[in-house]
Motif scaffolding. Structure first.
Motif, mmCIF file in Angstrom:
data_model
loop_
_atom_site.group_PDB
_atom_site.id
_atom_site.type_symbol
_atom_site.label_atom_id
_atom_site.label_comp_id
_atom_site.label_asym_id
_atom_site.label_seq_id
_atom_site.Cartn_x
_atom_site.Cartn_y
_atom_site.Cartn_z
ATOM 1 N N GLU A 211 11.238 2.954 -8.636
ATOM 2 C CA GLU A 211 10.780 3.029 -7.236
ATOM 3 C C GLU A 211 11.688 2.231 -6.296
ATOM 4 O OE1 GLU A 211 7.212 4.804 -6.164
ATOM 5 O OE2 GLU A 211 8.866 5.685 -7.290
ATOM 6 N N ALA A 215 7.728 0.657 -1.725
ATOM 7 C CA ALA A 215 6.806 -0.479 -1.659
ATOM 8 C C ALA A 215 6.624 -1.165 -3.003
ATOM 9 C CB ALA A 215 5.457 -0.013 -1.109
ATOM 10 N N PHE A 216 6.640 -0.407 -4.098
ATOM 11 C CA PHE A 216 6.397 -0.981 -5.425
ATOM 12 C C PHE A 216 7.670 -1.037 -6.266
ATOM 13 C CE2 PHE A 216 2.359 0.821 -3.974
ATOM 14 C CZ PHE A 216 1.558 -0.315 -4.037
ATOM 15 N N GLU A 217 8.780 -1.341 -5.617
ATOM 16 C CA GLU A 217 10.060 -1.463 -6.307
ATOM 17 C C GLU A 217 9.963 -2.493 -7.435
ATOM 18 O OE1 GLU A 217 13.997 -1.694 -4.142
ATOM 19 O OE2 GLU A 217 13.775 -3.781 -4.743
ATOM 20 N N GLU A 218 10.532 -2.131 -8.592
ATOM 21 C CA GLU A 218 10.519 -3.036 -9.741
ATOM 22 C C GLU A 218 11.832 -2.917 -10.496
ATOM 23 O OE1 GLU A 218 7.519 -3.985 -13.401
ATOM 24 O OE2 GLU A 218 8.248 -1.915 -13.257
#
Length: 305
Positions: A211, A215-218
Motif C-alpha cells: 500500500e 493511508a495504510f502504507e507498510e
C-alpha cells in the motif's frame, strides 16, 4: 471574492482553486505516469498532457476518472487494456497517424509495467510515430528506495508463475543475478511466493512493501525466511504488494548439489522426468544425462524413505 471558474473542458485542469490552461500538444503517443495511491503525487506535466491530449486511453476508465475529477479535468476517455488491445490498438494508431495526440495511462504508476502498453508502443515505433515518456510515480522504484537494499543494480521480475514448480524454476534462474530483485505479488499468493523465495534465496535480506503512498502504507524488512514465516502465520494482507530481495552475497559459488536437487524435484512435479532433466540442464549448465540419472536416484530415495 468571485470563485474561480472551471477550465475549458478538455484543455485545462485545476490546482487548488486556480484554473490552469494546458498547452497544445504535438502529435505523439504520450506515456503518462499516474499516482500509485496518493493523488497528490501526480506531476504538473502529467496533468497538462491528460488535459490537452486529443485522445486519452486508459487501462480502466473508472479508475482514471477519479484522478481526472480530482483535478477538474473534463475529458472523454477510451479503454485500452489486455482484453481489448487487439481492437483498440489499431484504432489508436490510426488516430496517431491522422496527426492527433494520444495519452496512455495505466491504473497506477508508469504505463507498460505489467500492462499491455508495450504492444501499442511497439506498433507506434514501427509506424514511425513519436513516443514521449511523461515520467512520474512508480511502485517499483518507491519500494526499492525504501527497502534498505542496494540500489546500484536491480532486476524487475514482475509477477511469478502460479504453479510452485514453475515459480521455483524462475527463482532459481535468478540466483546469480548481481543485483536486488523486485517482484509484484497479489495478497493471496504472497505467503507461497515468500516460502519459495526462502528456499531459493535463503539468508538474503528482503522487504515486503504494501500500500505504498496510501493511508495504510507498510514496509516490513527482515531476512526472506523471517518474512516468509511472518506472512505464513499472519495470513494474506490487503492491498498492492512489492517484494524486494537483496543480491547474492559477494563470492557466492555455483549452485550446490542440494540446490540442483530442489530444481530437479520442482520441475519433475510438473513435467516428465526427461523434460525436467533437460530444463534443469538449461538452467544449471549441467549435463542432461547426469541430471536425469540424479532425478531417478532422488525418486528411488523418496520411495524407500
Amino acid at each position: 471574492m468571485k470563485p474561480a471558474s472551471n477550465p475549458e473542458p478538455g484543455r485545462g485542469f485545476m490546482i487548488g482553486q486556480a484554473p490552469m490552461r494546458a498547452k497544445q500538444l504535438e502529435p505523439a503517443l504520450y506515456l503518462v505516469a499516474t499516482p500509485i495511491g496518493n493523488l497528490g503525487d501526480v506531476t504538473l506535466r502529467a496533468l497538462e498532457v491528460l488535459a490537452a491530449s486529443d485522445v486519452l486511453a486508459c487501462e480502466d476508465t473508472r479508475v482514471t476518472r477519479v484522478l481526472l475529477e480530482r483535478y477538474g479535468i473534463r475529458r472523454r476517455t477510451t479503454a485500452y487494456h489486455e482484453h481489448n488491445a487487439a481492437d483498440a490498438g489499431p484504432r489508436l494508431i490510426a488516430e496517431l497517424e491522422a496527426g492527433k495526440s494520444v495519452a496512455l495511462v495505466s491504473d497506477a504508476g508508469t504505463p507498460l509495467i505489467s500492462d499491455p502498453g508495450f504492444r501499442l508502443v511497439d506498433a507506434a515505433v514501427n509506424a514511425g510515430i513519436k513516443v514521449v515518456p511523461v515520467p512520474g510515480p512508480s511502485s517499483l522504484l518507491a519500494a526499492l528506495a525504501a527497502s534498505g537494499l542496494p540500489t546500484d543494480a536491480f532486476f524487475f521480475a514482475g509477477f511469478l508463475p502460479v504453479k510452485n514448480g514453475q515459480r521455483k524454476s524462475i527463482l532459481t534462474e535468478m540466483t546469480t543475478i548481481p543485483g536486488s530483485l523486485i517482484f509484484l505479488e497479489s495478497p493471496r499468493r504472497l505467503a507461497a511466493s515468500l516460502a519459495a523465495m526462502a528456499e531459493v534465496f535463503a539468508g538474503r535480506p528482503a522487504a515486503v512493501c504494501r500500500e505504498l503512498t496510501k493511508a495504510f502504507e507498510e514496509i516490513r524488512r527482515g531476512s526472506i525466511s523471517e518474512l516468509a514465516a511472518h506472512y505464513e502465520s499472519a495470513g494474506a494482507p490487503k492491498g498492492e504488494i512489492v517484494i524486494c530481495v537483496g543480491p547474492p552475497a559477494a563470492g557466492t559459488e555455483a549452485r550446490s548439489q542440494d540446490d540442483i536437487d530442489k530444481v530437479l524435484l520442482s520441475l519433475a512435479a510438473e513435467m516428465p522426468a526427461a523434460k525436467a532433466a533437460a530444463e534443469a540442464a538449461r538452467m544449471t549448465g549441467g549435463r542432461k544425462g547426469d541430471l536425469y540419472r540424479r532425478l531417478l536416484a532422488l525418486r528411488d530415495d523418496g520411495q524407500q524413505a
